[in-house]
Design a protein around this motif. Sequence first.
Motif, PDB file in Angstrom:
ATOM      1  N   UNK B 148      13.702  -3.174 -22.562  1.00 54.33           N
ATOM      2  CA  UNK B 148      12.369  -2.794 -23.026  1.00 54.33           C
ATOM      3  C   UNK B 148      11.451  -2.264 -21.941  1.00 54.33           C
ATOM      4  N   UNK B 149      11.902  -2.268 -20.671  1.00 54.21           N
ATOM      5  CA  UNK B 149      11.086  -1.651 -19.620  1.00 54.21           C
ATOM      6  C   UNK B 149      11.076  -0.147 -19.891  1.00 54.21           C
ATOM      7  N   UNK B 150       9.888   0.413 -20.109  1.00 55.11           N
ATOM      8  CA  UNK B 150       9.860   1.810 -20.537  1.00 55.11           C
ATOM      9  C   UNK B 150       8.524   2.454 -20.225  1.00 55.11           C
ATOM     10  N   UNK B 151       8.582   3.726 -19.942  1.00 51.07           N
ATOM     11  CA  UNK B 151       7.361   4.481 -19.661  1.00 51.07           C
ATOM     12  C   UNK B 151       6.431   4.523 -20.867  1.00 51.07           C
ATOM     13  N   UNK B 152       6.942   4.239 -22.041  1.00 48.97           N
ATOM     14  CA  UNK B 152       6.099   4.276 -23.243  1.00 48.97           C
ATOM     15  C   UNK B 152       5.605   2.892 -23.655  1.00 48.97           C
ATOM     16  N   UNK B 153       5.755   1.927 -22.745  1.00 52.51           N
ATOM     17  CA  UNK B 153       5.507   0.521 -23.087  1.00 52.51           C
ATOM     18  C   UNK B 153       4.244  -0.064 -22.440  1.00 52.51           C
ATOM     19  N   UNK B 154       3.418   0.783 -21.826  1.00 49.19           N
ATOM     20  CA  UNK B 154       2.222   0.265 -21.147  1.00 49.19           C
ATOM     21  C   UNK B 154       1.153  -0.097 -22.172  1.00 49.19           C
ATOM     22  N   UNK B 155       0.444  -1.199 -21.906  1.00 50.24           N
ATOM     23  CA  UNK B 155      -0.546  -1.675 -22.876  1.00 50.24           C
ATOM     24  C   UNK B 155      -1.900  -1.881 -22.203  1.00 50.24           C
ATOM     25  N   UNK B 156      -2.961  -1.696 -22.991  1.00 48.98           N
ATOM     26  CA  UNK B 156      -4.336  -1.863 -22.513  1.00 48.98           C
ATOM     27  C   UNK B 156      -4.484  -3.208 -21.799  1.00 48.98           C
ATOM     28  N   UNK B 157      -5.127  -3.201 -20.645  1.00 53.46           N
ATOM     29  CA  UNK B 157      -5.305  -4.434 -19.888  1.00 53.46           C
ATOM     30  C   UNK B 157      -4.222  -4.678 -18.840  1.00 53.46           C
ATOM     31  N   UNK B 158      -3.100  -3.939 -18.946  1.00 50.33           N
ATOM     32  CA  UNK B 158      -2.036  -4.076 -17.945  1.00 50.33           C
ATOM     33  C   UNK B 158      -2.553  -3.669 -16.559  1.00 50.33           C
ATOM     34  N   UNK B 159      -2.026  -4.341 -15.545  1.00 48.44           N
ATOM     35  CA  UNK B 159      -2.357  -3.964 -14.171  1.00 48.44           C
ATOM     36  C   UNK B 159      -1.247  -3.073 -13.609  1.00 48.44           C
ATOM     37  N   UNK B 160      -1.656  -2.174 -12.722  1.00 48.65           N
ATOM     38  CA  UNK B 160      -0.689  -1.264 -12.084  1.00 48.65           C
ATOM     39  C   UNK B 160      -0.550  -1.664 -10.622  1.00 48.65           C
ATOM     40  N   UNK B 161       0.659  -2.077 -10.263  1.00 48.13           N
ATOM     41  CA  UNK B 161       0.928  -2.446  -8.870  1.00 48.13           C
ATOM     42  C   UNK B 161       1.681  -1.308  -8.199  1.00 48.13           C
ATOM     43  N   UNK B 162       1.175  -0.865  -7.056  1.00 52.64           N
ATOM     44  CA  UNK B 162       1.881   0.142  -6.242  1.00 52.64           C
ATOM     45  C   UNK B 162       2.525  -0.601  -5.074  1.00 52.64           C
ATOM     46  N   UNK B 163       3.821  -0.334  -4.827  1.00 44.35           N
ATOM     47  CA  UNK B 163       4.575  -1.187  -3.907  1.00 44.35           C
ATOM     48  C   UNK B 163       4.288  -0.955  -2.422  1.00 44.35           C
ATOM     49  N   UNK B 164       3.548   0.125  -2.081  1.00 46.31           N
ATOM     50  CA  UNK B 164       3.275   0.341  -0.654  1.00 46.31           C
ATOM     51  C   UNK B 164       2.597   1.671  -0.388  1.00 46.31           C
ATOM     52  N   UNK B 165       2.548   2.056   0.874  1.00 47.71           N
ATOM     53  CA  UNK B 165       1.777   3.215   1.327  1.00 47.71           C
ATOM     54  C   UNK B 165       2.240   4.532   0.713  1.00 47.71           C
ATOM     55  N   UNK B 166       1.283   5.383   0.421  1.00 43.27           N
ATOM     56  CA  UNK B 166       1.565   6.686  -0.182  1.00 43.27           C
ATOM     57  C   UNK B 166       1.826   7.759   0.873  1.00 43.27           C
ATOM     58  N   UNK B 167       2.729   8.662   0.558  1.00 47.83           N
ATOM     59  CA  UNK B 167       2.833   9.926   1.284  1.00 47.83           C
ATOM     60  C   UNK B 167       3.752   9.963   2.488  1.00 47.83           C
ATOM     61  N   UNK B 168       4.363   8.823   2.840  1.00 56.62           N
ATOM     62  CA  UNK B 168       5.154   8.786   4.081  1.00 56.62           C
ATOM     63  C   UNK B 168       6.308   9.796   4.098  1.00 56.62           C
ATOM     64  N   UNK B 169       7.064   9.888   2.995  1.00 57.71           N
ATOM     65  CA  UNK B 169       8.210  10.803   2.998  1.00 57.71           C
ATOM     66  C   UNK B 169       7.740  12.252   3.165  1.00 57.71           C
ATOM     67  N   UNK B 170       6.793  12.630   2.350  1.00 58.63           N
ATOM     68  CA  UNK B 170       6.233  13.982   2.401  1.00 58.63           C
ATOM     69  C   UNK B 170       5.719  14.309   3.818  1.00 58.63           C
ATOM     70  N   UNK B 171       4.950  13.366   4.369  1.00 59.01           N
ATOM     71  CA  UNK B 171       4.361  13.589   5.700  1.00 59.01           C
ATOM     72  C   UNK B 171       5.452  13.685   6.771  1.00 59.01           C
TER      73      UNK B 171
END
Lengths: 325, 325
Positions: B148-171
């Motif tokens: 059931x983990x799915x991109x269409x499964x997000x619900x109001x009130x859910x928190x979004x956790x980002x696992x770490x720093x952005x942009x390192x590969x690109x940079x």
Amino acid sequence: MKINMSHGSGGKQTEDLINRIFLKHFDNNILNRLEDAAVLDIKGKIAYTTDSFVVTPLFFSGGDIGKLAVCGTVNDICMMGAIPKYLTAGFIIEEGAEIETIDKIAFSMKLSAEEAGIKIVAGDTKVIEGQGGIYINTSGIGEIVKSGVSISNCQKGDAIILSGNLGDHHAAIMSERMEIENNIKSDCAPLVSIVKNLFDSNIEVHCMRDVTRGGLATVLNEISSASNCGVEIYEAVLPISNEVRGLCNILGLDPLYMANEGKMIAVVPGKQAKTALEVVRKSRYGENAQIIGHIVDGSGVTMITTLQGSRILDVLYGEGLPRIC
Amino acid sequence: MKINMSHGSGGKQTEDLINRIFLKHFDNNILNRLEDAAVLDIKGKIAYTTDSFVVTPLFFSGGDIGKLAVCGTVNDICMMGAIPKYLTAGFIIEEGAEIETIDKIAFSMKLSAEEAGIKIVAGDTKVIEGQGGIYINTSGIGEIVKSGVSISNCQKGDAIILSGNLGDHHAAIMSERMEIENNIKSDCAPLVSIVKNLFDSNIEVHCMRDVTRGGLATVLNEISSASNCGVEIYEAVLPISNEVRGLCNILGLDPLYMANEGKMIAVVPGKQAKTALEVVRKSRYGENAQIIGHIVDGSGVTMITTLQGSRILDVLYGEGLPRIC
């Protein structure tokens, strides 16, 4: 309209390309979800394989790179005693490729996938610099219905059935490149029907192998080596069309080392050989099948020539025909 | 020694390349059989995906095309709630590539595969004309442990956790290409540990997505669209290293659209957000994780800026950085 680098960015243009071409043709409820991976229900043993396709030209008599990319992987799955179920498609596209060309190739993949009964459930698109070239990787999963079919399972006395004429794909690609006009068509085809019919007829298949790059001689050597046995085949019964034979004579080609894309060998117990041959001949793409030889004592591959001499067949050395598949 | 067209013939030279490099590094009892397809035992639901890699340069600070090819597919599998099990690798190699280079790349794939706990069970090699370039396709299978983990499964009130720093590969890739000297490393990494730990801690994960081409803004838009919801994030808490931020300021880059190769977001129920954040931070590659926002009513992606303004984030338009992965 032509492909440019932004079609590989992962942003808006990539999405447009996916929607306009890939989802249109490959349409199914698994792919359409566009998750990071397809979710599949699988039971028991599976066959899992991958193949990349770099054939040039992209379109040729009897097929195109898309048909090839589906059939090649479908056939590898079938050879393990499995029924093809799911396919992935990864496209590496050179800048400048016409979107219309990609559309044609995707449509061709759709038709081949339908014939083979396989669903395209995941994909990827990358763009590189270049001059409009297209490369396709496919991977595939099949459900194994007959266990133990293996290149190391051939036994003395087994008969070797070849499903049809040798060299058609190689001859078709070469004719396109040299602009030779003839009626030779690539044999590119999914071999699902032959394999299903062999199982349905309770033939005790020991080994199957599709005869692709490297040709029949290379495949037979792989069998000899993996099954630790000798292989003996008979030149007089090798099925080769007159037109391909003619081209080989002119160009000095040897059909034993030429690539095919819709041919296989099945190694079956000697006492089932005749029944198996009938089954193959009644199957789609199997009408020219022949019993071409046997598994024997010893090692290596020997061909009894039409003049009753014997010729040792080694694996292919050197180039073969570059970018044949 | 350099690759030439005969290494793609399917004959003796192809066999040598497979034996000398791929079997040496990828060595396992499934691959070593060298059948037309790998035979695997699978139970229940699987995640199945594919990705091609065309990154240039082939080697960069923090990784190489081989590490990328394993991690990219491993991460796509993980994002569906699955544990990675089996990988295929298809190599398209341009004539002139050094065999030593391929050896290094294969060794790097071996190390990444070991870390991710995935076996390379099938492969393919093709050779094309060119100037030593290398392209790799991988496909992968994982066993789904959390349905059931799915991109269409997000619900109001859910928190979004980002696992770490952005942009390192690109940079990192951009620094290599522009020959800028700095300490920025690609974040290329397998995210198996973060995902396993979330499941083991009984976090009710609604959606996971790795943040690759197109960057965070594109991924959040995909979520907004698939889950039919709004997304709100806070600029002030976005984790970005000082060195990447400095490079972005100089070059006018936006970390929200930059590619990463070892970062993911997990969307979890609001009441589990703090626990989930701790779990991620204790996992390998998750030490800089942050709760960056929430699922809200409405549609589209909005960022509350550090100055308390609001900025609408659209998907990436245009090129991004070509051949970033």
